[in-house]
Design a protein around this motif. Structure first.
Motif, PDB file in Angstrom:
ATOM      1  N   ARG A 152     -79.157  55.778  12.945  1.00 50.05           N
ATOM      2  CA  ARG A 152     -77.945  55.454  12.214  1.00 50.05           C
ATOM      3  C   ARG A 152     -76.884  54.888  13.131  1.00 50.05           C
ATOM      4  N   GLN A 153     -75.879  54.312  12.484  1.00 51.79           N
ATOM      5  CA  GLN A 153     -74.755  53.727  13.187  1.00 51.79           C
ATOM      6  C   GLN A 153     -73.513  54.107  12.388  1.00 51.79           C
ATOM      7  N   PHE A 154     -72.508  54.610  13.060  1.00 55.08           N
ATOM      8  CA  PHE A 154     -71.299  55.048  12.369  1.00 55.08           C
ATOM      9  C   PHE A 154     -70.117  54.958  13.317  1.00 55.08           C
ATOM     10  N   PRO A 155     -68.885  54.980  12.878  1.00 57.10           N
ATOM     11  CA  PRO A 155     -68.472  54.894  11.470  1.00 57.10           C
ATOM     12  C   PRO A 155     -68.579  53.456  10.965  1.00 57.10           C
ATOM     13  N   ASN A 156     -68.571  53.301   9.684  1.00 54.08           N
ATOM     14  CA  ASN A 156     -68.588  51.987   9.062  1.00 54.08           C
ATOM     15  C   ASN A 156     -67.716  52.040   7.823  1.00 54.08           C
ATOM     16  N   PRO A 157     -66.559  51.422   7.835  1.00 56.97           N
ATOM     17  CA  PRO A 157     -66.028  50.489   8.825  1.00 56.97           C
ATOM     18  C   PRO A 157     -65.517  51.192  10.084  1.00 56.97           C
ATOM     19  N   SER A 158     -65.310  50.374  11.128  1.00 55.67           N
ATOM     20  CA  SER A 158     -64.831  50.889  12.412  1.00 55.67           C
ATOM     21  C   SER A 158     -63.716  50.001  12.944  1.00 55.67           C
ATOM     22  N   SER A 159     -62.822  50.608  13.701  1.00 53.60           N
ATOM     23  CA  SER A 159     -61.749  49.819  14.306  1.00 53.60           C
ATOM     24  C   SER A 159     -61.846  49.773  15.832  1.00 53.60           C
ATOM     25  N   ASN A 170     -71.004  54.304  17.014  1.00 50.16           N
ATOM     26  CA  ASN A 170     -71.991  55.165  17.647  1.00 50.16           C
ATOM     27  C   ASN A 170     -73.350  54.789  17.074  1.00 50.16           C
ATOM     28  N   VAL A 171     -74.284  54.426  17.946  1.00 49.05           N
ATOM     29  CA  VAL A 171     -75.630  54.046  17.520  1.00 49.05           C
ATOM     30  C   VAL A 171     -76.596  55.125  17.980  1.00 49.05           C
ATOM     31  N   GLN A 172     -77.367  55.669  17.042  1.00 50.12           N
ATOM     32  CA  GLN A 172     -78.329  56.719  17.355  1.00 50.12           C
ATOM     33  C   GLN A 172     -79.743  56.200  17.144  1.00 50.12           C
ATOM     34  N   LEU A 173     -80.556  56.325  18.170  1.00 49.37           N
ATOM     35  CA  LEU A 173     -81.967  55.970  18.086  1.00 49.37           C
ATOM     36  C   LEU A 173     -82.761  57.157  17.552  1.00 49.37           C
ATOM     37  N   PRO A 174     -83.936  56.914  16.969  1.00 47.47           N
ATOM     38  CA  PRO A 174     -84.771  58.014  16.494  1.00 47.47           C
ATOM     39  C   PRO A 174     -85.212  58.928  17.638  1.00 47.47           C
ATOM     40  N   THR A 175     -85.609  60.123  17.329  1.00 49.52           N
ATOM     41  CA  THR A 175     -86.100  61.083  18.308  1.00 49.52           C
ATOM     42  C   THR A 175     -87.242  60.470  19.112  1.00 49.52           C
ATOM     43  N   GLY A 176     -87.161  60.604  20.418  1.00 54.63           N
ATOM     44  CA  GLY A 176     -88.202  60.102  21.303  1.00 54.63           C
ATOM     45  C   GLY A 176     -87.986  58.673  21.784  1.00 54.63           C
ATOM     46  N   VAL A 177     -87.074  57.938  21.155  1.00 56.20           N
ATOM     47  CA  VAL A 177     -86.784  56.566  21.576  1.00 56.20           C
ATOM     48  C   VAL A 177     -85.545  56.588  22.459  1.00 56.20           C
ATOM     49  N   THR A 178     -85.671  56.076  23.678  1.00 56.20           N
ATOM     50  CA  THR A 178     -84.530  56.086  24.594  1.00 56.20           C
ATOM     51  C   THR A 178     -84.222  54.713  25.176  1.00 56.20           C
ATOM     52  N   LYS A 179     -84.979  53.693  24.803  1.00 51.71           N
ATOM     53  CA  LYS A 179     -84.730  52.347  25.308  1.00 51.71           C
ATOM     54  C   LYS A 179     -84.743  51.363  24.147  1.00 51.71           C
ATOM     55  N   ALA A 180     -83.711  50.517  24.103  1.00 46.96           N
ATOM     56  CA  ALA A 180     -83.630  49.490  23.070  1.00 46.96           C
ATOM     57  C   ALA A 180     -82.638  48.426  23.521  1.00 46.96           C
ATOM     58  N   GLU A 181     -82.741  47.265  22.895  1.00 45.18           N
ATOM     59  CA  GLU A 181     -81.768  46.204  23.119  1.00 45.18           C
ATOM     60  C   GLU A 181     -80.889  46.105  21.885  1.00 45.18           C
ATOM     61  N   LEU A 182     -79.595  46.065  22.115  1.00 45.83           N
ATOM     62  CA  LEU A 182     -78.607  46.024  21.041  1.00 45.83           C
ATOM     63  C   LEU A 182     -77.884  44.680  21.085  1.00 45.83           C
TER      64      LEU A 182
END
Length: 86
Positions: free
Chosen positions: A13-20, A24-36
């Motif tokens: 998930r990603q929150f808050p939405n909307p944001s100023s 905060n971006v949360q990856l699933p359990t066990g995933v620790t590397k990603a490109e955003l």
């Protein structure tokens, strides 16, 4: 590259939405590397970062108000979701 059908495969998930200021971006359990990547509504890349932990805070304070697309790529899967910058 496989396109993810469920965002839960790529990011939890990603929150808050909307944001100023931050999202905060949360990856699933066990995933620790990603490109955003964050794109504006015209498709222009405005932010790029490597995620190296399950929870990452991304500053959006300098972005203009509007609609953006947050794209996450991890393990050959891609997920995308819109968010609003106030």
């Amino acid at each position: 590259v496989e396109r993810s059908r469920g965002l839960g495969d790529v990011y939890k998930r990603q929150f808050p939405n909307p944001s100023s200021d931050n999202i905060n971006v949360q990856l699933p359990t066990g995933v620790t590397k990603a490109e955003l990547n964050i794109f504006d509504i015209s498709g222009r890349l405005v932010r790029s970062a490597k995620m190296t932990k399950q929870n990452t805070i991304v500053s959006v304070i300098d972005l203009s108000s509007g609609i953006y697309v947050l794209k996450i790529q991890s393990d050959g899967k891609i997920g995308a979701k819109q968010f609003i910058k106030e």
